[in-house]
Design a protein around this motif. Structure first.
Motif, PDB file in Angstrom:
ATOM      1  N   ALA A  42       9.989  44.517 -53.247  1.00 45.03           N
ATOM      2  CA  ALA A  42       9.641  45.858 -53.728  1.00 45.03           C
ATOM      3  C   ALA A  42       8.322  46.360 -53.161  1.00 45.03           C
ATOM      4  O   ALA A  42       8.024  47.552 -53.245  1.00 45.03           O
ATOM      5  CB  ALA A  42       9.586  45.873 -55.251  1.00 45.03           C
ATOM      6  N   VAL A  43       7.514  45.464 -52.572  1.00 45.26           N
ATOM      7  CA  VAL A  43       6.238  45.873 -51.992  1.00 45.26           C
ATOM      8  C   VAL A  43       6.328  45.987 -50.472  1.00 45.26           C
ATOM      9  O   VAL A  43       6.091  47.054 -49.903  1.00 45.26           O
ATOM     10  CB  VAL A  43       5.111  44.893 -52.385  1.00 45.26           C
ATOM     11  N   GLY A  63      18.199  34.355 -54.326  1.00 44.06           N
ATOM     12  CA  GLY A  63      17.559  33.047 -54.441  1.00 44.06           C
ATOM     13  C   GLY A  63      16.249  32.931 -53.693  1.00 44.06           C
ATOM     14  O   GLY A  63      15.472  32.000 -53.917  1.00 44.06           O
ATOM     15  N   GLU A  64      15.965  33.893 -52.794  1.00 44.01           N
ATOM     16  CA  GLU A  64      14.736  33.822 -52.006  1.00 44.01           C
ATOM     17  C   GLU A  64      13.571  34.566 -52.648  1.00 44.01           C
ATOM     18  O   GLU A  64      12.416  34.310 -52.325  1.00 44.01           O
ATOM     19  CB  GLU A  64      14.972  34.398 -50.600  1.00 44.01           C
ATOM     20  N   GLY A  65      13.846  35.501 -53.522  1.00 44.02           N
ATOM     21  CA  GLY A  65      12.798  36.316 -54.108  1.00 44.02           C
ATOM     22  C   GLY A  65      12.475  35.917 -55.530  1.00 44.02           C
ATOM     23  O   GLY A  65      13.151  35.095 -56.151  1.00 44.02           O
ATOM     24  N   LEU A 105      10.064  40.311 -55.563  1.00 44.46           N
ATOM     25  CA  LEU A 105       8.952  40.189 -54.625  1.00 44.46           C
ATOM     26  C   LEU A 105       9.168  38.969 -53.742  1.00 44.46           C
ATOM     27  O   LEU A 105       9.726  37.961 -54.182  1.00 44.46           O
ATOM     28  CB  LEU A 105       7.627  40.049 -55.370  1.00 44.46           C
ATOM     29  N   CYS A 106       8.704  39.055 -52.502  1.00 48.29           N
ATOM     30  CA  CYS A 106       8.666  37.872 -51.655  1.00 48.29           C
ATOM     31  C   CYS A 106       7.535  36.966 -52.140  1.00 48.29           C
ATOM     32  O   CYS A 106       6.732  37.347 -53.005  1.00 48.29           O
ATOM     33  CB  CYS A 106       8.476  38.253 -50.192  1.00 48.29           C
ATOM     34  N   VAL A 107       7.432  35.772 -51.594  1.00 44.90           N
ATOM     35  CA  VAL A 107       6.454  34.800 -52.077  1.00 44.90           C
ATOM     36  C   VAL A 107       5.029  35.323 -51.928  1.00 44.90           C
ATOM     37  O   VAL A 107       4.213  35.232 -52.857  1.00 44.90           O
ATOM     38  CB  VAL A 107       6.616  33.458 -51.339  1.00 44.90           C
ATOM     39  N   SER A 108       4.709  35.914 -50.769  1.00 45.57           N
ATOM     40  CA  SER A 108       3.324  36.356 -50.548  1.00 45.57           C
ATOM     41  C   SER A 108       2.972  37.546 -51.429  1.00 45.57           C
ATOM     42  O   SER A 108       1.845  37.659 -51.916  1.00 45.57           O
ATOM     43  CB  SER A 108       3.102  36.709 -49.074  1.00 45.57           C
ATOM     44  N   CYS A 109       3.914  38.442 -51.693  1.00 48.22           N
ATOM     45  CA  CYS A 109       3.630  39.578 -52.576  1.00 48.22           C
ATOM     46  C   CYS A 109       3.545  39.134 -54.028  1.00 48.22           C
ATOM     47  O   CYS A 109       2.789  39.709 -54.815  1.00 48.22           O
ATOM     48  CB  CYS A 109       4.681  40.668 -52.395  1.00 48.22           C
ATOM     49  N   GLN A 110       4.305  38.093 -54.400  1.00 50.98           N
ATOM     50  CA  GLN A 110       4.167  37.537 -55.741  1.00 50.98           C
ATOM     51  C   GLN A 110       2.789  36.904 -55.919  1.00 50.98           C
ATOM     52  O   GLN A 110       2.158  37.036 -56.971  1.00 50.98           O
ATOM     53  CB  GLN A 110       5.264  36.498 -55.990  1.00 50.98           C
ATOM     54  N   GLU A 111       2.293  36.224 -54.882  1.00 55.46           N
ATOM     55  CA  GLU A 111       0.941  35.660 -54.943  1.00 55.46           C
ATOM     56  C   GLU A 111      -0.096  36.765 -55.088  1.00 55.46           C
ATOM     57  O   GLU A 111      -1.075  36.619 -55.826  1.00 55.46           O
ATOM     58  CB  GLU A 111       0.667  34.831 -53.693  1.00 55.46           C
ATOM     59  N   LYS A 112       0.110  37.879 -54.404  1.00 55.33           N
ATOM     60  CA  LYS A 112      -0.792  39.018 -54.519  1.00 55.33           C
ATOM     61  C   LYS A 112      -0.782  39.555 -55.955  1.00 55.33           C
ATOM     62  O   LYS A 112      -1.835  39.842 -56.536  1.00 55.33           O
ATOM     63  CB  LYS A 112      -0.353  40.115 -53.546  1.00 55.33           C
TER      64      LYS A 112
END
Length: 429
Positions: A369-370, A378-380, A402-409
């Motif tokens: 979404a970002v 399964g990837e998001g 969210l992808c992994v890096s956007c979830q970390e953000k």
């Protein structure tokens, strides 16, 4: 082929031509101007009166105006000017209808601001910038803002509406609470003897703002999530004034509007900057953009009618459920009424990226979404996921994702990341 209008037979081609002419005439004319006096050279503007996009029925146009007030260098302001609009537009699927496009703008603006900040801070540069971005489509004005620049609207009758938010910690208690809850420390500078001076600041870094793009050295609880307000003008039009704090530290909203009354946009912007510098001197970059939204073929700025003044922060709200194509395309039924279509200032991505039934079918269900990264089930990670309750992709109803890096953000902005370490407030100067 012919059609009857009353007792008169009119060729269908003529009726279609008239209809197309009427549709065109419903779109306002825009006149704009800007002015600036520089002290540090960290203010930048974006003026795009004719931007094109593709929709179901062909190509249409909209306008974008932006003000970027940088601090600690100009890198963040320049980068944001160059990349923000594309990041916003990339967050909206192509070929959507006009009502879908307008409904999707608030979420797309949040995604674009966060992606721009994420990409810029990945370069490990520490400057920051405020942003006030204005998108005009027909009579609909959408404003997204972080920081302390300000956008105001004066309707044709003379009522003044504030379309942006003030994210200075000194005046925004909700933001003070959010920053401290996320791990930041908010305090004034302490001098010898224990006295505190100056405005409230966030530590580490000493920034006076709670939201911006950039500012890697301050901490990720200084978030890039914008306040977004969307309004619809009547076909009487109005005037927008977008200005940096160099103007608003010197002039009230009323004084800024009064000093340029009756002037065309370019001259109005120059007069506002001149008056601001006259009041306080050139202590900071002082920049102003004026946009006149006028009924078609009306070449003069709107004239204030007597007896109608005052600043308005609250609008007659229109819920998203009533945001139909008919509502967007037609003028307001009452003369000179400014209707609020959307407003949200939350800093929580789980709230800002969520969709309701009017927008749920617009966005790609499995894209981040970002950053719009395409993902497989399964990837998001669901935007509603927390470290205690992780939610991976199962179905579109678990999203947005969210992808992994956007979830970390997202977790860093909410104070759930160990990188958000604090340093003490300077005790003496």
């Amino acid at each position: 082929m012919e059609a009857k209008a009353g007792d008169i037979t009119v060729p269908l081609a003529v009726l279609l031509k008239r209809e197309m002419s009427n549709e065109k005439s419903e779109k306002p004319d825009l006149l704009h101007g800007q002015a600036s006096q520089k002290k540090k050279g960290e203010d930048f503007t974006l003026l795009r009166a004719e931007c094109e996009r593709t929709q179901e029925t062909g190509t249409t146009s909209f306008s974008v105006f932006g003000l970027f007030d940088g601090h600690n260098g100009s890198a963040a302001a320049i980068y944001t000017k160059e990349h923000l609009v594309n990041n916003v537009l990339n967050a909206i699927p192509p070929n959507v209808s006009r009502d879908e496009w307008i409904s999707a703008l608030p979420r797309a603006l949040v995604a674009g601001f966060v992606k721009t900040d994420k990409d810029f801070t990945a370069q490990a540069r520490s400057s920051g910038t405020t942003v006030t971005l204005v998108i005009i489509d027909g009579w609909v004005v959408t404003v997204a803002s972080v920081g302390d620049s300000c956008c105001i609207l004066e309707s044709a009758e003379g009522s003044v509406y504030v379309l942006s938010a003030d994210h200075r910690l000194e005046v925004n208690e909700e933001e003070v609470e959010r920053v401290t809850a996320s791990g930041g420390e908010v305090a004034r500078i302490n001098i010898a003897g224990g006295a505190a001076i100056g405005p409230l600041r966030c530590w580490p870094g000493g920034l006076c703002l709670s939201r911006s793009i950039g500012d890697l050295d301050v901490g990720e609880y200084i978030v890039p999530v914008p306040h977004v307000k969307q309004v619809k003008l009547s076909n009487a039009g109005g005037r927008l004034v977008i200005a940096s704090d160099g103007v608003w530290d010197a002039l009230s909203h009323e004084k800024a509007l009064n000093c340029c009354r009756g002037l065309p946009a370019e001259s109005a912007a120059a007069r506002i900057v001149k008056e601001a510098v006259k009041v306080k001197g050139l202590r900071d970059d002082t920049t102003c953009i004026v946009v006149d939204i006028l009924p078609p073929e009306k070449a003069s700025p709107p004239v204030k009618k007597p007896g109608k003044g005052g600043i308005k922060y609250i609008f007659r709200r229109k819920s998203s459920e009533t945001l139909s194509e008919e509502h967007i395309d037609r003028g307001c039924s009452e003369p000179d009424v400014v209707e609020e279509m959307f407003e949200d200032g939350s800093a929580m991505l789980s709230q800002r990226l969520s969709t309701d039934h009017t927008t749920s079918n617009i966005f790609e269900p499995y894209n981040c979404a970002v950053c719009q990264l395409e993902m497989k089930p399964g990837e998001g990670i669901s935007v509603h996921s927390t470290p205690i309750k992780p939610i991976s992709i199962r179905s579109p109803w678990d999203g947005p994702f969210l992808c992994v890096s956007c979830q970390e953000k997202k977790e860093a902005m909410e104070g759930k990341n160990s990188r958000n370490c604090r340093s003490r407030v300077p005790q003496e100067i």
